[in-house]
Design an enzyme around this catalytic site. Structure first.
Site, PDB file in Angstrom:
ATOM      1  N   GLU A   1       1.627 -33.370  -9.664  1.00 41.07           N
ATOM      2  CA  GLU A   1       2.579 -33.072 -10.735  1.00 41.07           C
ATOM      3  C   GLU A   1       3.963 -33.619 -10.416  1.00 41.07           C
ATOM      4  O   GLU A   1       4.625 -34.212 -11.271  1.00 41.07           O
ATOM      5  CB  GLU A   1       2.648 -31.557 -10.927  1.00 41.07           C
ATOM      6  CG  GLU A   1       3.463 -31.134 -12.128  1.00 41.07           C
ATOM      7  CD  GLU A   1       3.581 -29.622 -12.258  1.00 41.07           C
ATOM      8  OE1 GLU A   1       3.785 -28.955 -11.221  1.00 41.07           O
ATOM      9  OE2 GLU A   1       3.482 -29.121 -13.376  1.00 41.07           O
TER      10      GLU A   1
ATOM     11  N   GLU B   1       9.141 -20.583 -27.725  1.00 46.29           N
ATOM     12  CA  GLU B   1       8.294 -21.626 -28.297  1.00 46.29           C
ATOM     13  C   GLU B   1       7.124 -20.991 -29.050  1.00 46.29           C
ATOM     14  O   GLU B   1       6.781 -21.422 -30.150  1.00 46.29           O
ATOM     15  CB  GLU B   1       7.785 -22.533 -27.170  1.00 46.29           C
ATOM     16  CG  GLU B   1       7.052 -23.766 -27.668  1.00 46.29           C
ATOM     17  CD  GLU B   1       6.423 -24.563 -26.521  1.00 46.29           C
ATOM     18  OE1 GLU B   1       6.519 -24.095 -25.354  1.00 46.29           O
ATOM     19  OE2 GLU B   1       5.846 -25.614 -26.787  1.00 46.29           O
TER      20      GLU B   1
ATOM     21  N   GLU C   1       9.232 -20.518 -23.080  1.00 40.80           N
ATOM     22  CA  GLU C   1       7.877 -20.514 -23.651  1.00 40.80           C
ATOM     23  C   GLU C   1       7.706 -19.400 -24.670  1.00 40.80           C
ATOM     24  O   GLU C   1       7.046 -19.572 -25.687  1.00 40.80           O
ATOM     25  CB  GLU C   1       6.847 -20.368 -22.527  1.00 40.80           C
ATOM     26  CG  GLU C   1       5.453 -20.802 -22.932  1.00 40.80           C
ATOM     27  CD  GLU C   1       4.567 -21.138 -21.738  1.00 40.80           C
ATOM     28  OE1 GLU C   1       5.100 -21.616 -20.707  1.00 40.80           O
ATOM     29  OE2 GLU C   1       3.354 -20.940 -21.822  1.00 40.80           O
TER      30      GLU C   1
ATOM     31  N   LYS D   1       0.104 -29.596  -7.521  1.00 41.10           N
ATOM     32  CA  LYS D   1       1.547 -29.754  -7.727  1.00 41.10           C
ATOM     33  C   LYS D   1       2.089 -30.988  -7.031  1.00 41.10           C
ATOM     34  O   LYS D   1       3.144 -31.488  -7.376  1.00 41.10           O
ATOM     35  CB  LYS D   1       2.300 -28.501  -7.271  1.00 41.10           C
ATOM     36  CG  LYS D   1       2.007 -27.341  -8.206  1.00 41.10           C
ATOM     37  CD  LYS D   1       3.232 -26.536  -8.570  1.00 41.10           C
ATOM     38  CE  LYS D   1       2.916 -25.475  -9.607  1.00 41.10           C
ATOM     39  NZ  LYS D   1       3.037 -25.959 -10.974  1.00 41.10           N
TER      40      LYS D   1
END
Lengths: 388, 597, 154
Positions: free
Chosen positions: B372, B286, B283, B369
């Protein structure tokens, strides 16, 4: 005075002048202190059923510091057996608007709202006409007080003051925690005077007659006159304006069909008075208070059916948020059915009486608190009809 | 200067500030008036009426949670009138309640059961209303189950969903005896805007809202000799698990947790914190690449601010309410999902296992989650990346089922590999943690120096409940290849709880904010306050867990994600480079715009 | 059935887009369509920036804001004890016979729905009923026949 006679009066509906809004005009020339003094002296108490002293309500609201205040007219007449506000709004809406305007002037409110029950929507066109007339007159008199009509949509609980505010604010009609009271936090959480339709008309009456004349009616605790809605086993059902403070047996003499077994005073949330207690019961704040509903039952009627009808009503119309009312109403209804069917022994009624007492002192609002009134009065006075 | 109010409670005089309720005044005197609808995190409701007390000279019993103390009040909390009324109220609740406790997930942990037990309710006083009610159970969801037969209509869940989370997927519908807690048109939770954050589950006093538990399925996998069961554990679990097993709040129980998981029979006990570190690398790069596109290439299509993507409650929230900002989310999967993908590729390769025999389990402080793990795109390994998600609460139950004395367990270490982590990973469990971890790495990558904060503790970005934290970090004296960032003030925002996430996104949408990087955690306090954490929850409890997390961070030998040796190893042996081809295949994902209502 | 979106735009332009505008808007939709469909409610939620669950929760509170499809003419017969005492059951029977439906149901041509309701405020002239917003009191079987026939021919 009133124990002996049943006095009919004609103050609410009477027309006294060809000049519309005359009393409003003359009242506006007086000071706020003057107006309040008259209302206080007259002893006027709310005509919706709760009977709170009107002058005090207005005074507290005026004294709460705020940039905005409101006047709300509670026209959500939903108590079973009550139809007097409909009649008042039909025949003398001008008096209601005038009363609201006087209140607005005294407490410093610029806006008045009338919460009209959805079942009376057919009355709106005529009310709007009168409202237009009011606004014209207000403009001429230099009064900055506009009135708007807001509709209900079929919910008895919205007649409860804080539930009414919740409804007007766009929510479910769930009563609020009190304190704070409407005089401090009402519509849009601003100080608000909320009064019944009839109360506003009484204000106008006091302004016209003056407190001394007004006080001549009724008793010390229950000044003035009251509009009653009479229905049931009576040859003359209808609307009647009577002085407060009469005893029930005088009432039954006038309105009963000769075979009256019981009178329900104050609707489903009121008390059921059996024949043997007529003589000792006074209709007024010192006896059995009422919003005006008087339902008469003769000896052919089953009081079990009557109680069943009331409990079904409460079970349905409860807002449902607080435990004692939501579940209590269901238990009382199911309970009397079970006793009647023989599924539960008669002694279970004692259990239910205790439950209704708990509901009375723990429910969040007047609805849950009042169920015990009809429950205990009917079960206590007509026990055999509950069992056999 | 608050006015003083003097009142008497049960014969004891007490002085309180104006505005204090009778309930609070009693608590000051250690008198515990029972409650049900009251919750410290939420506004006062005053509807259950359990907390009623007797006030002298007053006919009705006021609700102590909703009544402010008044001068000269004389209160009795346990008078005969109160006892009878309170018993009636509990009896009424029991009469419309499915009181078959032995069949309920919350058996032993239910506030209504607790009251009934305290009052010795015995044979029910009133008629059973349940048979005529025709209650329904909504069990079509992967994360949360709603059982109306156990609802006491306290409305805590509605207040939570509306006030704390601004989602309002749950509301109150109908009136009278038909009144119930309901979604829009009584649809199943998976059909409406529910984000699965589980904050309602945390606050439900009974078994009306619970997580969907996968305990039996995990036991089955453990017992299956053909299955190799891998378990990963989130950072917030290790500072709260103790609470579910009778220990004090905020105790760090990492070692005992690992020991317990081994004794339960998991084949490999690994750490989500490992992939948290990995998330930071991916990240962080990114973010830097987006900043380059914005500042060097002047690319108008680049989506800034970039927002973190490790909170699945947040992901579903933005998918429903701000789908136009999906490009702004980091494409990184959450650490849980990164771990799952690696468990069936990198891990199986190294351990020479057949991925079809590997069952990947995670222990999470989270209910979202569970949703998810079941998202259709989470199969980049070719298999379901994470097979079962267990909440902290479920793990507590399994430990009890195995008869383990948790407090007496020895401290054990995670297995290697995919078991080592840094302090930066641990702080993922607290609001602001991801931001801080990312900055500890990104700043060093860009300048070659450590972040200029004492002990690497970037306090300005540490979030607090009840507010959006804004901070800007000035980037100076950068390394030559990062010259485009010289002098840039990196503007960051940290939001916890979805109500604050909404505020941040509205500000972004209305052009009122010019952030570069936003961290959002769906739950108040961050994952440490997650929907799967031990119940009860309140600010004090969450603060203690928060302190434990930062303590754990300070005690780690490695404090920065890029210094985790296993991270260097995985890039060398498997992923090649950050944002490389392999990373995109396994560690990055896409999102799904959903209906607004 | 009036299209939801434009109707709601109109109503919101008239009453505003605050929370306090919700009830008049819901009432406006029911006045046109006789009930609130799920699409209508989500459109209202969108217009007023509320959640669909909040709009649904508010609508279902009120007996006159139906969320189930209703006929063109909704008949609500008062079931208070005084109306009951004066022959409500007979009136219900007459209506059920005439319309071939039971209380709670809608005719197959979707013209009439028959419901019971609480005190309408015509206790001195019971039994009473509302057909949409219009009250009818002092009902007898003959009167009911006449009234319904009028509506059938509308």
């Amino acid at each position: 005075m009133s124990e002996q006679t049943l006095k009919r009066v004609d103050l609410i509906f009477g027309e006294y002048s060809n000049e519309k809004y005359k009393v409003l005009a003359s009242t506006l020339e007086r000071t706020n202190e003057d107006i309040l003094k008259d209302i206080l002296e007259s002893g006027l108490r709310g005509r919706g059923g709760a009977g709170f002293p009107t002058a005090m309500k207005w005074k507290f609201t005026a004294e709460t510091p705020s940039d905005e205040r409101y006047v709300v007219c509670n026209a959500d007449e939903g108590e079973p057996g009550t139809f007097k506000d409909r009649e008042i709004l039909l025949r003398v809406p001008r008096k209601v608007f005038s009363g609201m305007a006087i209140c607005g002037r005294v407490i410093g409110a610029k806006k008045g709202l009338m919460y009209l029950r959805g079942e009376y929507k057919f009355m709106v066109p005529e009310l709007m006409k009168e409202l237009d007339s009011y606004h014209e007159h207000a403009k001429q008199l230099g009064l900055d007080f506009t009135i708007e009509i807001r509709m209900g949509s079929g919910a008895y609980i919205c007649g409860e003051e804080s539930a009414l505010f919740e409804s007007m604010e766009g929510g479910r009609g769930e009563p609020r925690n009190k304190p704070p009271y409407p005089t401090t936090s009402g519509f849009m959480k601003k100080p608000t005077v909320i009064n019944n339709v009839e109360t506003f008309v009484n204000v106008l009456m006091i302004m016209r007659l003056g407190p001394d004349q007004y006080k001549k009616l009724g008793t010390t605790d229950s000044r003035g006159s009251k509009v009653f809605s009479v229905s049931g086993d009576t040859p003359i059902p209808g609307i009647y304006e009577l002085e407060l403070g009469m005893s029930l047996d005088r009432f039954v003499d006038e309105f009963g069909d000769g075979d009256t077994k019981a009178v329900q005073v104050g609707g489903a949330s009121g008390f059921c008075v059996p024949r043997k207690k007529f003589k000792d019961t006074v209709i007024g704040f010192e006896g059995v208070p009422t919003g005006g509903s008087m339902m008469i039952f003769n000896s052919s009627r089953s009081m079990y059916n009557v109680l069943h009808n009331y409990l079904e009503f409460f079970e349905e119309e409860s807002c449902g948020q607080c435990t004692p009312c939501r579940v209590g109403c269901q238990q009382l209804l199911k309970g009397i059915v079970a006793v009647k069917k023989g599924e539960k022994k008669a002694v279970y009624l004692e259990q239910l009486m205790k439950l209704s007492e708990s509901m009375k002192i723990t429910a969040k609002c007047g609805l849950g608190q009042s169920v015990a009134n009809s429950f205990s009065s009917i079960v206590n006075n007509f026990k055999e009809e509950m069992i056999y | 200067m608050a006015k003083n109010i003097n009142l008497t409670i049960d014969g004891i005089n007490v002085t309180v500030d104006e505005g204090t309720t009778i309930l609070e005044a009693a608590r000051n005197l250690n008198i515990h008036i029972p409650t049900l609808c009251y919750h410290e995190d939420l506004c006062v409701a005053g509807n259950c009426r359990v907390c009623v007390v007797e006030q002298e000279k007053v006919k009705n019993l006021p609700a102590s949670c909703a009544t402010p103390a008044a001068e000269g009040m004389v209160i009795h909390t346990n008078s005969m009138k109160v006892r009878m009324a309170r018993k009636h109220i509990v009896e009424l609740l029991l009469s419309e309640h499915n009181a078959d406790c032995t069949k309920c997930y919350k058996n032993g942990n239910c506030e209504l059961q607790g009251l009934a037990s305290q009052m010795l309710t015995g044979d029910h006083l009133f008629l059973d209303l349940v048979p005529d009610k025709k209650y329904t159970i909504d069990m079509f969801n992967t994360a949360i189950i709603k059982d109306d037969s156990r609802c006491i209509r306290c409305q805590r869940c509605v207040r939570t969903c509306e006030e704390l989370q601004s989602v309002s997927a749950l509301g109150v519908a109908y009136k009278g005896n038909k009144m119930k807690i309901s979604t829009f048109f009584e649809h199943s939770l998976f059909e409406v805007v529910c984000t699965n954050c589980g904050q309602c589950v945390n606050r439900c006093p009974t078994g009306a809202l619970i997580e969907r538990n996968y305990i039996d399925q995990v036991w089955d996998a453990i017992y299956d000799p053909n299955k190799h069961v891998v378990v990963q554990t989130a950072p917030a679990v290790r500072v709260a698990l103790g609470e579910a097993l009778g220990m004090a709040t905020g105790k760090i129980v990492t070692g005992k947790m690992v020991a317990a998981l081994r004794r339960l029979g998991f084949d490999s006990v690994l750490d989500t914190d490992f992939t948290a570190d990995l998330t930071i690398i991916e990240e962080g790069h990114e973010l830097l690449s987006r900043l380059k596109r914005a500042l060097v290439d002047k690319d108008p299509t680049v989506a800034l601010p970039m927002a973190t993507s490790c909170s699945p409650g947040w992901i579903k929230f933005i998918e429903h309410t701000f789908p136009e900002y999906l490009p702004n989310l980091s494409t990184c999967k959450s650490p849980q999902q990164m771990f799952g993908a690696l468990a069936k590729t990198y891990y199986t390769q190294k351990r020479k296992l057949d991925p079809k025999n590997v069952v990947s389990v995670s222990i999470m402080p989270c209910t979202a989650k569970k949703f998810e793990a079941n998202r259709p795109e989470m199969r980049s390994s070719g298999y379901k990346d994470v097979d079962y998600v267990l909440t902290t609460r479920e793990l507590g139950i399994m430990i009890k089922q195995a008869g383990l004395d948790f407090e007496e367990l020895p401290e054990e270490k995670f297995d290697s590999f995919m078991g080592s982590s840094s302090g930066a990973a641990v702080i993922f469990g607290s609001t602001g943690g991801v931001m801080e971890a990312a900055l500890r790495t990104a700043y060093e990558v860009v300048t070659g120096r450590e972040v200029p904060f004492d002990g690497l503790n970037i306090v300005p970005v540490r979030g607090t409940e009840g507010e959006v934290r804004e901070a800007s970090i000035k980037i100076e004296k950068v390394l030559p290849e990062w010259s485009f960032l010289e002098g840039v003030e990196l503007k960051c925002a940290v939001a916890n709880g979805l109500a604050h996430a909404k505020t941040v996104m509205q500000n972004v949408r209305d052009g009122k904010a010019n952030y570069h990087f936003i961290e959002v955690m769906a739950c108040p306090g961050g994952c440490l306050g997650g929907g799967g954490q031990p119940i009860p929850t309140n600010k004090e409890i969450r603060n203690k867990r928060k302190m434990a997390i930062y303590e754990e961070d300070m005690g780690m030998p490695v404090r920065k994600s890029h210094e985790n040796p296993e991270i260097a190893e995985i890039y060398k042996d498997f992923l090649e480079k950050p944002l490389g081809h392999k990373s995109h295949e396994l560690l990055h994902t896409h999102y799904t715009p959903r209906k607004r209502y | 059935m009036t299209d939801c979106k434009s109707l709601i735009q109109e109503l919101a332009d008239k009453y505003g887009r605050e929370r306090s505008s919700l009830l008049p808007i819901l009432q406006g939709v029911v006045a046109k369509n006789n009930y609130l469909s799920d699409t209508c409610m989500t459109d209202i939620a969108k217009e007023l920036d509320l959640s669909a669950a909040q709009v649904f929760g508010t609508a279902t509170f009120y007996s006159f804001l139906d969320t189930e499809p209703r006929g063109e003419y909704v008949i609500r017969v008062c079931k208070t004890i005084t109306c009951d005492m004066h022959g409500k059951k007979t009136i219900i029977q007459a209506l059920e016979d005439m319309l071939k439906i039971k209380v709670g149901e809608t005719t197959t041509n979707k013209k009439f729905t028959l419901l019971e309701t609480n005190c309408l405020g015509w206790c001195h002239e019971g039994p009473a009923m509302l057909i949409n917003d219009t009250p009818y009191s002092g009902l007898t079987t003959e009167k009911v026949h006449d009234i319904i026939s009028e509506y059938i021919n509308k």
